[in-house]
Design a protein around this motif. Structure first.
Motif, short mmCIF file in Angstrom:
data_model
loop_
_atom_site.label_atom_id
_atom_site.label_comp_id
_atom_site.label_asym_id
_atom_site.label_seq_id
_atom_site.Cartn_x
_atom_site.Cartn_y
_atom_site.Cartn_z
N GLU A 174 0.83 -1.21 0.00
CA GLU A 174 0.00 0.00 0.00
C GLU A 174 0.86 1.26 0.00
OE1 GLU A 174 -3.87 1.93 2.30
OE2 GLU A 174 -2.58 0.49 3.37
N PHE A 175 1.95 1.23 0.79
CA PHE A 175 2.88 2.37 0.82
C PHE A 175 3.44 2.65 -0.58
CE2 PHE A 175 7.37 3.66 1.10
CZ PHE A 175 7.24 4.88 1.76
N SER A 176 3.83 1.60 -1.29
CA SER A 176 4.40 1.74 -2.63
C SER A 176 3.40 2.35 -3.60
CB SER A 176 4.87 0.39 -3.15
OG SER A 176 5.85 -0.17 -2.31
N LEU A 177 2.14 1.97 -3.46
CA LEU A 177 1.09 2.48 -4.35
C LEU A 177 1.04 4.00 -4.32
CD1 LEU A 177 -1.42 1.79 -6.14
CD2 LEU A 177 -2.77 1.85 -4.03
N TYR A 178 1.19 4.57 -3.12
CA TYR A 178 1.12 6.02 -2.98
C TYR A 178 2.46 6.70 -3.24
CZ TYR A 178 -3.61 5.62 -1.15
OH TYR A 178 -4.94 5.37 -1.01
N SER A 179 3.54 6.09 -2.79
CA SER A 179 4.85 6.75 -2.90
C SER A 179 5.37 6.78 -4.33
CB SER A 179 5.87 6.06 -1.99
OG SER A 179 6.16 4.75 -2.44
N GLN A 180 4.90 5.88 -5.18
CA GLN A 180 5.44 5.78 -6.54
C GLN A 180 4.56 6.45 -7.59
OE1 GLN A 180 6.37 1.30 -6.29
NE2 GLN A 180 8.15 2.12 -7.36
N LYS A 181 3.76 7.41 -7.20
CA LYS A 181 2.88 8.08 -8.14
C LYS A 181 3.63 8.76 -9.28
CE LYS A 181 -1.41 9.06 -5.60
NZ LYS A 181 -2.34 8.66 -6.67
N SER A 182 4.86 9.20 -9.02
CA SER A 182 5.62 9.92 -10.05
C SER A 182 6.36 8.98 -11.01
CB SER A 182 6.64 10.86 -9.40
OG SER A 182 7.59 10.12 -8.62
N LEU A 183 6.27 7.66 -10.77
CA LEU A 183 7.01 6.70 -11.58
C LEU A 183 6.57 6.77 -13.04
CD1 LEU A 183 8.99 4.30 -11.68
CD2 LEU A 183 7.05 2.79 -11.25
N GLY A 184 7.58 6.89 -13.95
CA GLY A 184 7.31 6.84 -15.38
C GLY A 184 6.89 8.15 -16.01
N LYS A 185 6.78 9.23 -15.23
CA LYS A 185 6.40 10.52 -15.80
C LYS A 185 7.57 11.08 -16.61
CE LYS A 185 2.46 10.10 -13.78
NZ LYS A 185 1.96 10.87 -12.67
N ALA A 186 7.26 11.61 -17.78
CA ALA A 186 8.28 11.92 -18.79
C ALA A 186 9.33 12.92 -18.34
CB ALA A 186 7.59 12.41 -20.06
N GLU A 187 8.90 13.98 -17.63
CA GLU A 187 9.84 15.06 -17.32
C GLU A 187 10.69 14.78 -16.08
OE1 GLU A 187 7.17 15.55 -14.12
OE2 GLU A 187 6.85 14.99 -16.21
N ALA A 188 10.44 13.66 -15.40
CA ALA A 188 11.12 13.39 -14.14
C ALA A 188 12.63 13.25 -14.32
CB ALA A 188 10.55 12.14 -13.49
N LEU A 189 13.06 12.63 -15.40
CA LEU A 189 14.49 12.41 -15.62
C LEU A 189 15.25 13.72 -15.70
CD1 LEU A 189 16.73 10.36 -16.06
CD2 LEU A 189 16.26 10.45 -18.52
N GLN A 190 14.71 14.71 -16.40
CA GLN A 190 15.36 16.00 -16.52
C GLN A 190 15.43 16.70 -15.17
OE1 GLN A 190 17.00 17.20 -19.11
NE2 GLN A 190 17.58 19.01 -17.93
N ARG A 191 14.37 16.60 -14.41
CA ARG A 191 14.36 17.24 -13.09
C ARG A 191 15.38 16.60 -12.16
NH1 ARG A 191 8.69 19.95 -11.67
NH2 ARG A 191 8.06 20.46 -13.79
N LYS A 192 15.56 15.30 -12.29
CA LYS A 192 16.57 14.61 -11.49
C LYS A 192 17.97 15.13 -11.84
CE LYS A 192 14.07 10.23 -10.96
NZ LYS A 192 14.09 8.76 -11.25
N LYS A 193 18.24 15.35 -13.13
CA LYS A 193 19.55 15.83 -13.56
C LYS A 193 19.85 17.22 -13.01
CE LYS A 193 19.83 13.24 -17.92
NZ LYS A 193 19.87 13.35 -19.40
N GLU A 194 18.83 18.04 -12.86
CA GLU A 194 19.02 19.42 -12.43
C GLU A 194 19.02 19.58 -10.91
OE1 GLU A 194 15.77 21.33 -14.36
OE2 GLU A 194 16.70 21.28 -16.36
N PHE A 195 18.68 18.52 -10.20
CA PHE A 195 18.54 18.62 -8.75
C PHE A 195 19.88 18.80 -8.07
CE2 PHE A 195 18.34 16.46 -4.56
CZ PHE A 195 17.43 17.31 -3.95
N ASP A 196 19.97 19.74 -7.10
CA ASP A 196 21.19 20.00 -6.34
C ASP A 196 20.91 19.75 -4.86
OD1 ASP A 196 23.54 20.84 -5.23
OD2 ASP A 196 23.42 22.92 -5.93
N LEU A 197 21.38 18.62 -4.36
CA LEU A 197 21.13 18.24 -2.98
C LEU A 197 21.74 19.22 -1.98
CD1 LEU A 197 20.13 16.21 -0.84
CD2 LEU A 197 22.23 14.90 -1.23
N ASN A 198 22.88 19.79 -2.33
CA ASN A 198 23.59 20.67 -1.39
C ASN A 198 22.75 21.87 -0.97
OD1 ASN A 198 25.96 19.17 -1.17
ND2 ASN A 198 26.74 20.00 -3.09
N ASN A 199 21.84 22.30 -1.83
CA ASN A 199 20.98 23.44 -1.47
C ASN A 199 20.13 23.13 -0.25
OD1 ASN A 199 21.87 25.10 -3.51
ND2 ASN A 199 20.29 24.48 -4.96
#
Length: 269
Positions: free
Chosen positions: A17-42
């Motif tokens: 049940e946890f996975s059903l809700y937590s993985q809502k963003s799985l497979g969305k097209a723009e996610a890969l680009q957003r991951k590349k631009e993410f800066d954890l240090n901020n």
């Protein structure tokens, strides 16, 4: 071993049940680009100002850990590489089984709450919990775990969750379990919403002791002796004493004071 198998089944059900809700963003097209631009240090820079902590960065769309850091090996004995490689399965090593079920069920409640809010409010809603973290060498740290959504897709569904772990063993020697949402979307009226209700976990607690034994335990916690308990429950004192012996054996305690303390800390009572 029977108890462990029972709880593993509960973990599996809760995690699905946890996975059903937590993985809502799985497979969305723009996610890969957003991951590349993410800066954890901020995000980490702010925490350095007031706390000593270690962290993990989880990609909840794939249920993987993609980064970890801070003095994680000093505190837990696990290396950064071990944490990333083992990911979510490490929960079974660093948590008690009941805490794993609490984490997944509480996490499901968090995501249900998050998705019920307006998208623009979601970055300001995090979830905190306390737990006994079992180190690699068997030591236990009592930690505050803060889980913060730090990257979203275009639909404002979380992709990354930053998990900050702070050792609070000296600050809270009672080790009281808690699990709650902090909703700061309205800075003038922040909300603290508890996610822990012992009734949500009665199926796990009752796997350890029977309903009859639980009734006896509840009355023991109120200070009643065996005679009073027998009168209250309309059973013999011999039956009460038998229940007490079974409770001690099942909860692996040496006396009833220890049993009551353990039951209170774990949320049984």
């Amino acid at each position: 071993m029977k108890l462990d198998n029972f709880l593993f089944r509960k973990i599996s059900q809760s995690f699905q049940e946890f996975s059903l809700y937590s993985q809502k963003s799985l497979g969305k097209a723009e996610a890969l680009q957003r991951k590349k631009e993410f800066d954890l240090n901020n995000y980490l820079r702010v925490f350095h100002a007031f706390d000593t902590y270690f962290y993990s960065l989880a990609d909840i769309s794939t249920l993987t850990v993609i980064d970890a850091g801070g003095p994680i090996e000093q505190f837990t004995g696990y290396t950064k590489e071990e944490v990333i490689k083992r990911g979510y399965t490490l929960m079974l090593s660093i948590h008690h089984l009941k805490d794993t079920i609490r984490a997944t069920r509480g996490g499901t409640k968090y995501f249900k709450y998050l998705y019920a809010q307006e998208p623009e409010k979601r970055p300001y809603i995090k979830v905190n919990r306390t737990l006994d973290l079992i180190c690699k060498d068997g030591r236990k740290l009592f930690v505050l775990a803060q889980s913060i959504p730090v990257l979203f897709n275009e639909h404002m569904e979380p992709i990354y969750m930053l998990n900050i772990y702070s050792d609070i063993s000296d600050l809270q020697p009672s080790r009281q379990y808690s699990h709650y949402i902090i909703d700061s979307s309205d800075p003038e009226h922040p909300k603290k919403i508890s996610l822990f209700d012992k009734n949500d976990y009665s199926d796990c607690f009752q796997s350890a002791v029977s309903k009859s034994e639980m009734r006896v335990l509840e009355l023991i916690a109120k200070g009643m002796d065996s005679k009073l308990i027998a009168d209250q429950l309309f059973i013999s004192e011999h039956t009460v004493r038998t229940h007490r012996k079974n409770i001690l054996r099942k909860m692996e305690c040496s006396n009833m004071t220890e049993v009551v303390k353990k039951a209170l800390l774990e949320g049984w009572l």
